[in-house]
Design a protein around this motif. Sequence first.
Motif, mmCIF file in Angstrom:
data_model
loop_
_atom_site.group_PDB
_atom_site.id
_atom_site.type_symbol
_atom_site.label_atom_id
_atom_site.label_comp_id
_atom_site.label_asym_id
_atom_site.label_seq_id
_atom_site.Cartn_x
_atom_site.Cartn_y
_atom_site.Cartn_z
ATOM 1 N N ILE A 150 -4.617 9.001 -6.742
ATOM 2 C CA ILE A 150 -4.327 7.826 -5.903
ATOM 3 C C ILE A 150 -3.207 6.948 -6.451
ATOM 4 O O ILE A 150 -2.476 6.330 -5.681
ATOM 5 N N ASP A 184 -5.892 -0.231 -3.097
ATOM 6 C CA ASP A 184 -5.156 1.028 -2.970
ATOM 7 C C ASP A 184 -5.346 1.692 -1.605
ATOM 8 O O ASP A 184 -4.518 2.524 -1.225
ATOM 9 N N GLU A 229 -2.972 7.201 2.939
ATOM 10 C CA GLU A 229 -3.166 6.154 1.929
ATOM 11 C C GLU A 229 -3.922 6.676 0.706
ATOM 12 O O GLU A 229 -3.715 6.193 -0.398
ATOM 13 N N VAL A 236 0.875 -1.177 0.000
ATOM 14 C CA VAL A 236 0.000 0.000 0.000
ATOM 15 C C VAL A 236 0.915 1.231 0.000
ATOM 16 O O VAL A 236 1.785 1.366 0.865
ATOM 17 N N VAL A 237 0.696 2.090 -0.968
ATOM 18 C CA VAL A 237 1.656 3.149 -1.249
ATOM 19 C C VAL A 237 1.043 4.513 -0.949
ATOM 20 O O VAL A 237 -0.139 4.731 -1.183
ATOM 21 N N ASN A 238 1.846 5.401 -0.415
ATOM 22 C CA ASN A 238 1.431 6.798 -0.272
ATOM 23 C C ASN A 238 1.600 7.475 -1.633
ATOM 24 O O ASN A 238 2.724 7.561 -2.139
ATOM 25 N N PRO A 239 0.514 7.949 -2.224
ATOM 26 C CA PRO A 239 0.626 8.452 -3.599
ATOM 27 C C PRO A 239 1.349 9.800 -3.724
ATOM 28 O O PRO A 239 1.667 10.208 -4.828
HETATM 29 MG MG MG Z 1 -2.091 4.101 -2.041
#
Ligand code: MG
Length: 503
Positions: free
Chosen positions: A336, A189, A106, A39-42
């Motif tokens: 996102i 996401d 997130e 899970v990535v910080n956009p």
């Molecule tokens: Mg994300």
Amino acid sequence: MTATTERPETTLDPDLLVDGSMLIGGEWVPSSGGETIDVVNPATVQVLARVPRGNAADVDAAVRAAEQAFPAWRDLDATSRGRLLFRWADLIEQHGTALDQLESQEVGRPSWGPPPMAGQLRFIAGQADKVQGLSLPTYSPDQLGLTLREPYGVVGAIIPWNAPGPMFATEVGAAIAAGNTIVIKPAEDAPLTPLALAKLALEAGIPPGVVNVVTGYGGEAGAAIPAHPSIRRMGFTGSPQTGSLIMKACADNLVPLHLELGGKSPQVVFPDADLDAAVPAMVMGITLNTGQICAAGSRVVCLRSVHDELVDRLAAQMQRVRVGAWHEPVNMGPLISERQHQRVLGYIDLGREAGAEVVTGGGVPAGYDTGYFVEPTLFDNVAPDMRIAQEEIFGPVLSVIAVDDEAEAIEVANGTEYGLVASVWTNDVGTAVRMSRRLQAGQVAVNSPLGAGVIGGPFGGYKHSGFGRTMGADSVLEWTQVKTVSMRAAVPPVPRTRTPEDD
Ligand code: MG
Ligand code: NAP
């Protein structure tokens, strides 16, 4: 547009961060396949956490856990069920700042302050013990006729990434308030806020197995939920394309459902509108959450006499929107994901190619080669049939369409497949009344961009924006089925059979 350039560090509350596991039957477990999804910080493209890549076997385990939990949850008196939801809401409120930070990292949005979930849940919790049946007339005084509203059993829900906390609270809250147990899949996401909320639900005393969260990809964990033979009802929020797939799966499985799908919401502006108030609200309505809101007002339909002034003011207001990462004093974060970034930039190209004019924005802000940032973008000279005027972009892209009169405004405003929210900007009560009746949308907002602000307003779509209503005073009833009970005081006399002696 003002861009900030600092690169922030990740800050997540360890109490609320669930890393590497999902919730089945009250246990935090990996997926049976052992794989995880980042899970990535956009804003920074940093990995925040990993969640299990759930599959059909995990969904089956979750459904079985929910089946086991169902009889006791159904039979718990409704006041006690409501009390547990109130306790859940209190815990959400206590962790409000941390939940806001988690969701903002997130999803990639700036802080919104205290999250709305506690209030949403309290509204729902208050409905738990107001689920009532009817008494019905009968042919005989020896008989009673009643209806009971009962839960379906194990229900399923699938939610998107744009507002994962509120979506989770609304679907789970209403379903379990009615006495159902639930298996829910958040979007890959943005699954961390849903997992944190599920953790707080357990802490509040909602029994293990009542709320089960299976993380994973839509085509794997998601597809397994409506196809499972023990699922009795579904709720889906997401795109019309996926909604149609879910409805097909539900048709095969004869499962009823509600669908909350997308929008292409018009903002109809009349010459008597208060532009000082309207313009900032309209820009907020398309830049909030970077335009990734189903209700975003993405089309301005304006009368020609107000067009030039309106476009100038909208452009100036858009240029004031500060873009940056969540911890900075900004109005708008990134999109996102890489996929959405490509999609939104692709729509901006499509608009240019079709002959619409970019008044402001139109690309990636300078200095933002990391993260999925895009400029707030205003298109003028948009024709109603252009793809940017018909299709949901899900980004901060606003299209202006000029019309000659009220009749054309209605035709253009109603001229897409969608019908989620429609806004009207006018100070004339006659115009407001006529437009409120004629606009095809589940919500009509006069002098407001998103239709928010009404307590308990049912939310849902017309046309391809879906069907069924959430968030209203009937939202718990949506998750119940009706049983008619006929009850006699004594066994009624059966008509005597004719015998030969009778002749
Ligand atoms: Mg994300
Ligand atoms: P999406 O692609 O339809 O995804 C929504 C959810 O469905 C995600 O959890 C996704 O999982 C899952 N999914 C995808 N394919 C699936 C499949 N074959 N079977 C089962 N589940 C599947 O939508 P999105 O692009 O993430 O979200 C944006 C859309 O949601 C927009 O159209 C927006 O308007 C709509 N939306 C509507 C409302 C409303 O209340 N009306 C509110 C918010 C958003 P993965 O992403 O993990 O694969």
